[in-house]
Design a protein around this motif. Structure first.
Motif, PDB file in Angstrom:
ATOM      1  N   UNK A   1       0.838  -1.202   0.000  1.00 41.11           N
ATOM      2  CA  UNK A   1       0.000   0.000   0.000  1.00 41.11           C
ATOM      3  C   UNK A   1       0.872   1.250   0.000  1.00 41.11           C
ATOM      4  N   UNK A   2       1.901   1.259   0.833  1.00 42.78           N
ATOM      5  CA  UNK A   2       2.809   2.406   0.904  1.00 42.78           C
ATOM      6  C   UNK A   2       3.508   2.621  -0.429  1.00 42.78           C
ATOM      7  N   UNK A   3       3.982   1.528  -1.031  1.00 45.58           N
ATOM      8  CA  UNK A   3       4.666   1.639  -2.321  1.00 45.58           C
ATOM      9  C   UNK A   3       3.728   2.155  -3.404  1.00 45.58           C
ATOM     10  N   UNK A   4       2.519   1.637  -3.463  1.00 45.43           N
ATOM     11  CA  UNK A   4       1.566   2.102  -4.478  1.00 45.43           C
ATOM     12  C   UNK A   4       1.221   3.569  -4.239  1.00 45.43           C
ATOM     13  N   UNK A   5       1.067   3.952  -2.982  1.00 49.80           N
ATOM     14  CA  UNK A   5       0.765   5.357  -2.672  1.00 49.80           C
ATOM     15  C   UNK A   5       1.902   6.262  -3.146  1.00 49.80           C
ATOM     16  N   UNK A   6       3.143   5.846  -2.951  1.00 52.04           N
ATOM     17  CA  UNK A   6       4.286   6.638  -3.439  1.00 52.04           C
ATOM     18  C   UNK A   6       4.250   6.744  -4.957  1.00 52.04           C
TER      19      UNK A   6
END
Length: 146
Positions: free
Chosen positions: A44-49
């Protein structure tokens, strides 16, 4: 006696809540489970970035969660149709995307890495897009133009 009860209660509380606290802070712990597929906090964090880098409108974390759930369902649909992406198709998809930023694939991936987006996160983004394109083509054939 009161001290003993306090100590026992404290130990009990620590034993019960510590594992949950540790799991909540683990980026690789499950954040969402979609039909048996785990989506981690890290994903989720990677996709948000990635979404931030691409200037996608909306709350990046919320949009990331929604997209990753949809991606899981898209991958399942492609698996049901036995659709797979080859390494060559994935590389071509990455290059196609990089050209939009007027970069070659290697340079684009390096720029993403500088911005905190790992290669795997971007590859999964591209792979799912390609899989879905093929699913739509398989299901709707000549009626679609993806």
């Amino acid at each position: 006696m009161n001290n003993l009860i306090f100590i026992i209660l404290t130990i009990f509380v620590v034993m019960i809540f510590t594992p949950q606290k540790i799991l909540a802070n683990n980026p690789f712990s499950a954040a969402i489970v979609v039909d048996g597929e785990i989506i981690t906090h890290y994903q989720i964090t990677q996709r948000a970035r990635l979404l931030q880098v691409l200037n996608v409108p909306g709350n990046p974390k919320s949009v990331a969660r929604t997209q990753l759930i949809e991606d899981s369902l898209k991958r399942k649909a492609s698996a049901e149709l036995s659709i797979v992406i080859t390494k060559e198709e994935l590389q071509a998809g990455i290059e196609e995307f990089a050209v939009r930023a007027t970069l070659n694939a290697d340079r684009f991936l390096k720029e993403l890495a500088k911005l905190g987006v790992d290669r795997t996160a971007f590859e999964q983004f591209i792979e799912t897009s390609l899989l879905w394109r093929y699913v739509v083509q398989a299901k709707f054939g000549a009626r679609s133009n993806v």
